[in-house]
Design an enzyme around this catalytic site. Structure first.
Site, PDB file in Angstrom:
ATOM      1  N   ARG A   2      10.241   1.783  -6.312  1.00  0.00           N
ATOM      2  CA  ARG A   2      10.460   0.505  -6.163  1.00  0.00           C
ATOM      3  C   ARG A   2      11.148   0.140  -7.611  1.00  0.00           C
ATOM      4  O   ARG A   2      10.593   0.015  -8.734  1.00  0.00           O
ATOM      5  CB  ARG A   2       9.349  -0.400  -6.245  1.00  0.00           C
ATOM      6  CG  ARG A   2       9.090  -1.176  -4.931  1.00  0.00           C
ATOM      7  CD  ARG A   2       8.192  -1.934  -5.045  1.00  0.00           C
ATOM      8  NE  ARG A   2       6.911  -1.329  -4.220  1.00  0.00           N
ATOM      9  CZ  ARG A   2       5.747  -2.146  -4.183  1.00  0.00           C
ATOM     10  NH1 ARG A   2       5.646  -3.183  -4.824  1.00  0.00           N
ATOM     11  NH2 ARG A   2       4.803  -1.559  -3.563  1.00  0.00           N
ATOM     12  N   ARG A   6      10.157  -8.369  -8.664  1.00  0.00           N
ATOM     13  CA  ARG A   6      10.152  -9.801  -9.283  1.00  0.00           C
ATOM     14  C   ARG A   6      10.265  -9.630 -10.937  1.00  0.00           C
ATOM     15  O   ARG A   6      10.359 -10.742 -11.569  1.00  0.00           O
ATOM     16  CB  ARG A   6       8.760 -10.507  -9.049  1.00  0.00           C
ATOM     17  CG  ARG A   6       8.721 -11.240  -7.741  1.00  0.00           C
ATOM     18  CD  ARG A   6       7.340 -11.482  -7.116  1.00  0.00           C
ATOM     19  NE  ARG A   6       6.525 -10.327  -6.901  1.00  0.00           N
ATOM     20  CZ  ARG A   6       5.110 -10.342  -6.697  1.00  0.00           C
ATOM     21  NH1 ARG A   6       4.528 -11.430  -7.046  1.00  0.00           N
ATOM     22  NH2 ARG A   6       4.443  -9.405  -6.348  1.00  0.00           N
ATOM     23  N   ARG A  15      14.487 -14.471  -4.210  1.00  0.00           N
ATOM     24  CA  ARG A  15      13.263 -14.756  -3.402  1.00  0.00           C
ATOM     25  C   ARG A  15      12.941 -16.248  -3.382  1.00  0.00           C
ATOM     26  O   ARG A  15      12.182 -16.610  -2.539  1.00  0.00           O
ATOM     27  CB  ARG A  15      12.200 -13.812  -4.036  1.00  0.00           C
ATOM     28  CG  ARG A  15      12.219 -12.551  -3.913  1.00  0.00           C
ATOM     29  CD  ARG A  15      11.428 -12.418  -2.302  1.00  0.00           C
ATOM     30  NE  ARG A  15      10.020 -12.201  -2.327  1.00  0.00           N
ATOM     31  CZ  ARG A  15       9.226 -13.460  -1.801  1.00  0.00           C
ATOM     32  NH1 ARG A  15       9.911 -14.287  -0.978  1.00  0.00           N
ATOM     33  NH2 ARG A  15       7.847 -13.098  -1.637  1.00  0.00           N
ATOM     34  N   ASP A  51      10.966  -1.805   3.261  1.00  0.00           N
ATOM     35  CA  ASP A  51       9.728  -1.684   2.923  1.00  0.00           C
ATOM     36  C   ASP A  51       9.143  -0.648   3.759  1.00  0.00           C
ATOM     37  O   ASP A  51       9.507  -0.527   5.113  1.00  0.00           O
ATOM     38  CB  ASP A  51       8.762  -2.850   2.999  1.00  0.00           C
ATOM     39  CG  ASP A  51       7.485  -2.668   2.343  1.00  0.00           C
ATOM     40  OD1 ASP A  51       7.575  -2.800   0.998  1.00  0.00           O
ATOM     41  OD2 ASP A  51       6.652  -2.210   3.065  1.00  0.00           O
ATOM     42  N   TYR A 127      -2.335   1.511   6.282  1.00  0.00           N
ATOM     43  CA  TYR A 127      -2.016  -0.086   6.543  1.00  0.00           C
ATOM     44  C   TYR A 127      -2.446  -0.540   7.715  1.00  0.00           C
ATOM     45  O   TYR A 127      -2.842  -1.747   7.779  1.00  0.00           O
ATOM     46  CB  TYR A 127      -0.651  -0.242   5.948  1.00  0.00           C
ATOM     47  CG  TYR A 127      -0.553  -0.129   4.485  1.00  0.00           C
ATOM     48  CD1 TYR A 127      -0.808  -1.324   3.606  1.00  0.00           C
ATOM     49  CD2 TYR A 127       0.009   1.083   3.701  1.00  0.00           C
ATOM     50  CE1 TYR A 127      -0.630  -1.074   2.314  1.00  0.00           C
ATOM     51  CE2 TYR A 127       0.063   1.061   2.458  1.00  0.00           C
ATOM     52  CZ  TYR A 127      -0.160  -0.067   1.802  1.00  0.00           C
ATOM     53  OH  TYR A 127      -0.076  -0.027   0.368  1.00  0.00           O
TER      54      TYR A 127
HETATM   55  O1  1CP Z   1      13.718  -0.590  -5.555  1.00  0.00           O
HETATM   56  C1  1CP Z   1      13.385  -1.234  -4.456  1.00  0.00           C
HETATM   57  O2  1CP Z   1      13.031  -2.416  -4.193  1.00  0.00           O
HETATM   58  C2  1CP Z   1      13.080  -0.243  -3.152  1.00  0.00           C
HETATM   59  C3  1CP Z   1      12.283  -0.884  -2.113  1.00  0.00           C
HETATM   60  C4  1CP Z   1      10.712  -0.844  -1.908  1.00  0.00           C
HETATM   61  C5  1CP Z   1      10.156   0.418  -1.535  1.00  0.00           C
HETATM   62  C6  1CP Z   1      10.357   1.927  -1.874  1.00  0.00           C
HETATM   63  C7  1CP Z   1       9.769  -1.686  -1.356  1.00  0.00           C
HETATM   64  C8  1CP Z   1      10.221  -3.241  -1.838  1.00  0.00           C
HETATM   65  N1  1CP Z   1       8.745  -1.402  -1.239  1.00  0.00           N
HETATM   66  C9  1CP Z   1       8.878   0.288  -1.263  1.00  0.00           C
HETATM   67  C10 1CP Z   1       7.665   1.179  -0.855  1.00  0.00           C
HETATM   68  C11 1CP Z   1       6.459   0.686  -0.428  1.00  0.00           C
HETATM   69  N2  1CP Z   1       5.907  -0.436   0.011  1.00  0.00           N
HETATM   70  C12 1CP Z   1       5.285   1.609  -1.022  1.00  0.00           C
HETATM   71  C13 1CP Z   1       5.306   2.929  -1.302  1.00  0.00           C
HETATM   72  C14 1CP Z   1       5.676   3.057  -2.802  1.00  0.00           C
HETATM   73  C15 1CP Z   1       4.464   2.331  -3.464  1.00  0.00           C
HETATM   74  O3  1CP Z   1       3.321   3.055  -3.590  1.00  0.00           O
HETATM   75  O4  1CP Z   1       4.657   1.194  -4.060  1.00  0.00           O
HETATM   76  C16 1CP Z   1       4.136   0.725  -0.329  1.00  0.00           C
HETATM   77  C17 1CP Z   1       2.685   1.404  -0.355  1.00  0.00           C
HETATM   78  C18 1CP Z   1       4.661  -0.480   0.276  1.00  0.00           C
HETATM   79  C19 1CP Z   1       3.616  -1.476   0.690  1.00  0.00           C
HETATM   80  C20 1CP Z   1       4.023  -2.707  -0.040  1.00  0.00           C
HETATM   81  N3  1CP Z   1       4.885  -3.714   0.212  1.00  0.00           N
HETATM   82  C21 1CP Z   1       3.135  -3.346  -1.104  1.00  0.00           C
HETATM   83  C22 1CP Z   1       1.836  -2.713  -1.548  1.00  0.00           C
HETATM   84  C23 1CP Z   1       0.605  -3.317  -1.158  1.00  0.00           C
HETATM   85  C24 1CP Z   1      -0.561  -2.596  -1.620  1.00  0.00           C
HETATM   86  O5  1CP Z   1      -1.265  -2.405  -0.909  1.00  0.00           O
HETATM   87  O6  1CP Z   1      -0.670  -2.356  -2.904  1.00  0.00           O
HETATM   88  C25 1CP Z   1       3.622  -4.660  -1.445  1.00  0.00           C
HETATM   89  C26 1CP Z   1       3.304  -5.610  -2.600  1.00  0.00           C
HETATM   90  C27 1CP Z   1       4.914  -4.702  -0.552  1.00  0.00           C
HETATM   91  C28 1CP Z   1       5.783  -5.606  -0.624  1.00  0.00           C
HETATM   92  C29 1CP Z   1       7.209  -5.302  -1.542  1.00  0.00           C
HETATM   93  N4  1CP Z   1       7.925  -4.219  -0.965  1.00  0.00           N
HETATM   94  C30 1CP Z   1       9.214  -4.251  -1.865  1.00  0.00           C
HETATM   95  C31 1CP Z   1       9.136  -5.127  -2.820  1.00  0.00           C
HETATM   96  C32 1CP Z   1      10.055  -5.580  -3.800  1.00  0.00           C
HETATM   97  C33 1CP Z   1       7.943  -5.844  -2.500  1.00  0.00           C
HETATM   98  C34 1CP Z   1       7.417  -7.136  -3.266  1.00  0.00           C
HETATM   99  C35 1CP Z   1       7.701  -8.436  -2.648  1.00  0.00           C
HETATM  100  C36 1CP Z   1       8.005  -9.552  -3.429  1.00  0.00           C
HETATM  101  O7  1CP Z   1       7.022  -9.730  -4.011  1.00  0.00           O
HETATM  102  O8  1CP Z   1       8.941 -10.307  -3.294  1.00  0.00           O
END
Ligand code: 1CP
Length: 323
Positions: A2, A6, A15, A51, A127
């Site tokens: 990622r 934020r 956002r 995501d 999940y």
């Molecule tokens: O650069 C990028 O922004 C790429 C996009 C991206 C990717 C590759 C996002 C955006 N999420 C992911 C992968 C992802 N999502 C993973 C695998 C990698 C990792 O371990 O981080 C996982 C487990 C998720 C699930 C997920 N989505 C979580 C984690 C929850 C947990 O159990 O810890 C969260 C918080 C999200 C929301 C999310 N996805 C992406 C972003 C930028 C966000 C935050 C959203 C926000 O706050 O606006």
């Protein structure tokens, strides 16, 4: 990993106006967010903004992104619930990510690779089974693994088939490489990793390398997986993405010269001073000096409170490094 999020002002501004779901489902917005780290830091590759959980919604699992993280309204705990999931046709059911990849590939044509990605079946299953991952980790998933392994395997099968189609469609849409995120597989002992996570990864990478259409290099990420590096090397991925818990020199000794390694600065190191960030980054680069198959990366996504200046110092340090 990622790289948008934020910690970036430009992301917070968008956002404030749009939900996370809207940013993922509108190709014009997803395109903009994907390019934010490229514009701000000139990173070497652009990962499409989406995501890993989005295709699960397309399979029939209602999903919400809440302030406490993603949440499935109906956790999958029995055969009846699993039976409600259905395969997807990526072009029909997940058009936004494909359209966004297409736009990015056109925008960056030949200058920068565009990374597609998907969650690995074990992590997606976790999940779905948990509904929401909280303080107790993936306990319900582990309960299913030990009490009802056949049910978990049926779920993993369905997710594996979906992921093959989903990543194939991303490659056809223009992804230069694809990364498979098995964030939660590191929770498993090697035996269960080999029994439940690795076979799905192997099927996915084998299918992608056998496909008649376009092909692309593949990367496998596992968090918390120092004990799994040897098994990960059997996945068929061209590159292994590792977190900070395993020294890269040790991983290299285990996997041999044929597989690329990606990693592995602790994202928390970006809370250090600019000099500290530079030093830690250079230590990793020096460790991999002369390694022709090394991709510098963080060991996990950028944390929300990260100073932007640290990310800039990190990228500049990698860019200026002479191997
Ligand atoms: O650069 C990028 O922004 C790429 C996009 C991206 C990717 C590759 C996002 C955006 N999420 C992911 C992968 C992802 N999502 C993973 C695998 C990698 C990792 O371990 O981080 C996982 C487990 C998720 C699930 C997920 N989505 C979580 C984690 C929850 C947990 O159990 O810890 C969260 C918080 C999200 C929301 C999310 N996805 C992406 C972003 C930028 C966000 C935050 C959203 C926000 O706050 O606006």
């Amino acid at each position: 990993m990622r790289q948008a999020g934020r910690y970036m002002e430009a992301y917070r501004e968008l956002r404030a106006r749009f939900s996370f779901e809207k940013l993922c489902s509108d190709p014009a917005l997803a395109f903009e967010v994907s390019l934010q780290p490229h514009r701000a830091f000139d990173v070497d590759a652009v990962i499409v903004f989406s995501d890993i959980l989005i295709p699960l919604e397309a399979m029939g699992a209602p999903l919400a992104f809440t302030d406490e993280g993603p949440r499935f309204a109906e956790p999958i705990r029995d055969a009846k619930a699993a039976g409600r999931l259905h395969p997807i046709d990526p072009a029909r059911d997940t058009p936004a990510i494909l359209e966004t990849i297409g736009r990015l590939a056109a925008e960056l044509a030949g200058r920068k690779p565009v990374l597609g990605f998907a969650g690995a079946p074990f992590t997606l299953a976790a999940y779905l089974i948990e509904g929401q991952v909280g303080g107790r980790g993936i306990e319900a998933t582990l309960r299913m693994l030990y009490r009802e392994p056949e049910l978990l395997k049926r779920l993993l099968d369905l997710l594996t088939e979906m992921t093959i189609d989903y990543l194939g469609a991303q490659i056809d849409a223009g992804a230069s490489a694809v990364q498979l995120f098995d964030t939660w597989a590191g929770r498993l002992a090697e035996q269960e990793y080999r029994g439940f996570a690795l076979p799905c990864q192997q099927r996915i990478f084998a299918a992608l390398s056998r496909r008649s259409g376009k092909r692309a290099p593949s990367i496998l990420f596992v968090r918390d997986g120092p004990h799994l590096v040897e098994a990960m090397a059997e996945s068929g991925a061209g590159a292994l993405s590792l977190d900070w818990r395993v020294p890269l020199s040790r991983a290299r000794a285990v996997v041999g010269p044929r597989i690329a390694l990606q990693g592995n600065l602790d994202p928390a190191a970006l809370f250090s001073t600019p000099d500290g960030v530079r030093r830690r980054t250079e230590e990793i680069l020096a460790d991999r000096r002369g390694d022709p198959a090394f991709i510098f990366n963080l060991g996990h996504g950028v944390l929300p409170e990260t100073p932007v200046e640290s990310v800039r110092v990190l990228v500049d340090t990698v860019r200026q490094w002479k191997d």
